[in-house]
Design an enzyme around this catalytic site. Structure first.
Site, short mmCIF file in Angstrom:
data_model
loop_
_atom_site.label_atom_id
_atom_site.label_comp_id
_atom_site.label_asym_id
_atom_site.label_seq_id
_atom_site.Cartn_x
_atom_site.Cartn_y
_atom_site.Cartn_z
N ILE A 12 -58.74 -5.99 -15.86
CA ILE A 12 -59.95 -6.67 -16.38
C ILE A 12 -59.53 -7.96 -17.09
CG2 ILE A 12 -61.94 -6.49 -17.93
CD1 ILE A 12 -61.95 -3.48 -17.43
N GLY A 36 -50.06 -4.46 -16.98
CA GLY A 36 -50.31 -5.84 -16.55
C GLY A 36 -49.23 -6.30 -15.57
N ALA A 74 -55.46 -1.41 -23.75
CA ALA A 74 -55.65 0.01 -24.10
C ALA A 74 -55.39 0.89 -22.89
CB ALA A 74 -57.07 0.23 -24.62
N SER A 116 -66.49 1.31 -24.07
CA SER A 116 -66.75 2.05 -22.83
C SER A 116 -68.00 2.90 -22.94
CB SER A 116 -65.54 2.96 -22.58
OG SER A 116 -65.85 3.90 -21.58
N TYR A 140 -60.34 9.70 -24.82
CA TYR A 140 -60.46 8.26 -24.54
C TYR A 140 -61.76 7.71 -25.16
CZ TYR A 140 -61.76 4.12 -21.87
OH TYR A 140 -62.18 2.87 -21.51
N LYS A 144 -62.54 4.91 -28.46
CA LYS A 144 -63.41 3.72 -28.41
C LYS A 144 -64.51 3.81 -29.48
CE LYS A 144 -61.38 1.68 -24.92
NZ LYS A 144 -60.72 0.38 -25.04
N ARG A 220 -72.00 7.30 -11.27
CA ARG A 220 -71.52 6.26 -12.18
C ARG A 220 -72.21 4.94 -11.86
NH1 ARG A 220 -70.03 10.04 -14.26
NH2 ARG A 220 -68.00 10.69 -15.05
N GLY A 283 -63.60 16.16 -19.31
CA GLY A 283 -63.97 14.89 -19.94
C GLY A 283 -64.97 14.07 -19.14
N1 UDP Z 1 -63.06 10.67 -9.28
C1 UDP Z 1 -62.81 11.54 -8.23
N2 UDP Z 1 -61.56 11.51 -7.67
C2 UDP Z 1 -60.57 10.70 -8.11
C3 UDP Z 1 -60.85 9.81 -9.19
C4 UDP Z 1 -62.11 9.83 -9.74
O1 UDP Z 1 -63.66 12.32 -7.81
O2 UDP Z 1 -59.45 10.74 -7.57
C5 UDP Z 1 -64.41 10.69 -9.88
C6 UDP Z 1 -64.41 11.03 -11.35
O3 UDP Z 1 -64.44 12.43 -11.53
C7 UDP Z 1 -65.69 10.32 -11.83
C8 UDP Z 1 -65.80 9.11 -10.91
O4 UDP Z 1 -64.94 9.38 -9.79
O5 UDP Z 1 -66.80 11.15 -11.58
C9 UDP Z 1 -65.33 7.83 -11.57
O6 UDP Z 1 -64.08 8.11 -12.16
P1 UDP Z 1 -63.11 6.97 -12.67
O7 UDP Z 1 -61.84 7.63 -13.12
O8 UDP Z 1 -63.00 5.90 -11.65
O9 UDP Z 1 -63.89 6.33 -13.91
P2 UDP Z 1 -64.49 7.01 -15.25
O10 UDP Z 1 -65.93 7.28 -14.95
O11 UDP Z 1 -63.69 8.23 -15.55
O12 UDP Z 1 -64.31 5.94 -16.26
#
Ligand code: UDP
Length: 323
Positions: A12, A36, A74, A116, A140, A144, A220, A283
């Site tokens: 980002i 990075g 982070a 977040s 996490y 935040k 999401r 989580g």
């Molecule tokens: N996810 C998944 N398989 C993976 C990685 C992520 O099914 O290998 C799912 C995860 O459970 C969540 C969504 O994809 O529902 C987005 O996850 P990501 O880790 O990208 O972002 P987050 O929402 O945790 O910040």
């Protein structure tokens, strides 16, 4: 204006650096290169390769006539934070406190923070606005939300003004190809999807298929990183013009399920994505969906066409398919 971008060599952060430079803002980057990448360096920015846990180095950077700080350095993996909270406490909490204290010492008054949607926890209603209760269900998210409380106190006691930008899911890549660094150990959905599509992984796993959503997988709000970056420029300008401290969501107000993302990738990339279902990831809330009204009202920002699902997938593919 001189902005210190902490974590500005990361995914980002490097998009933010590009957006600042485009707006003729002087940029110094402070980054320990843990995630990075020098491939993301812009010749017009200057780079300090140090850690936020190294207080003398951080103070040295802060002493160089800094007008505003953007803090993006982070750890960001929800699942990992549940297994290794100590790493998140050190980097996300202690690191951010070091930055606040260095700002106090050198009289730097403006801070943009990468927060977040994970601060909200399981939605009590959607779309979630900034007044939604703060009940993180991941460590996490806790780091935040905890920092946002520190900011409120440092504002009251030391006059530090802040905009805490609550990102929903940051995805996509710069459309000019100026940012190419790949996540070395990805845990997020899009990079894992791409690694599966290019054959670096045999298969991927979808975490959970029995959520109360339209297809049983998590929903999401995926926001293009260049749109996010533009919001940082607006937030810096807002504070420089004397704006009050704010907590602001950055999202598209559109929800996409994990399964929908996988299927759209298959259609657009003309590749079969090999996947299995796996248990829910600790989580993970079932749905995260932003109300972005406040961002529009305060920063005059909203997601652009860049954040359309097809553009997200194709701009990411452009980078992953090169390797
Ligand atoms: N996810 C998944 N398989 C993976 C990685 C992520 O099914 O290998 C799912 C995860 O459970 C969540 C969504 O994809 O529902 C987005 O996850 P990501 O880790 O990208 O972002 P987050 O929402 O945790 O910040």
């Amino acid at each position: 204006m001189h902005v210190l971008v902490i974590g500005g060599a990361g995914y980002i952060g490097s998009h933010v650096v590009k957006a600042l430079l485009k707006n003729n803002i002087q940029v110094s980057v402070y980054d320990n290169l843990s995630t990075g990448n020098r491939i993301n360096y812009f010749p017009k920015a200057s780079y300090i390769e140090e850690d936020i846990l190294d207080i003398p180095q951080l103070e040295k950077a802060m002493s160089n006539h800094v007008d505003a700080v953007i803090h993006l350095a982070a750890k960001k993996a929800v699942g990992e934070s549940m297994e290794k909270p100590e790493i998140y406490a050190l980097n996300n909490t202690c690191g951010a406190i070091n930055i606040l204290n260095a700002m106090v010492k050198y009289g730097v008054k403006n801070l943009i923070f990468s927060s977040s949607a994970a601060v909200y926890g399981i939605p009590e209603y959607v779309p979630m606005d900034e007044k939604h209760p703060i009940k993180p269900i991941s460590f996490y998210g806790f780091t935040k939300s905890d920092m946002e409380k520190y900011f409120a106190w440092y504002d009251q006691l030391k006059g530090i003004k802040y905009v805490s930008l609550r990102y929903f899911n940051a995805v996509g890549y710069d459309e000019d190809g100026d940012v190419k660094g790949l996540d070395k150990n990805p845990q997020n959905l899009l990079p894992i999807l791409m690694e599966t599509a290019v054959g670096k992984r045999n298969k991927m796993f979808i975490f959970g298929k029995d959520y109360e959503t339209r297809d049983g997988t998590c929903i999401r709000d995926y926001i293009h990183v260049s749109d996010l970056a533009d919001a940082h420029v607006k937030a810096v300008n807002y504070l420089q013009q004397g704006g009050e401290s704010q907590l602001i969501n950055l999202g598209t107000e559109v929800g996409i399920s994990v399964l929908e993302m996988v299927k759209r990738c298959e259609e657009l990339l003309h590749r079969k994505i090999n996947f299995d279902f796996a248990p829910r990831r600790p989580g993970d809330p079932p749905v995260l969906l932003a109300s972005a009204k406040k961002a529009k009202d305060i920063l005059n920002w909203k997601a652009s066409q860049a954040s359309h699902i097809d553009n997200i997938i194709l701009s990411t593919w452009n980078v992953y398919n090169l390797k």
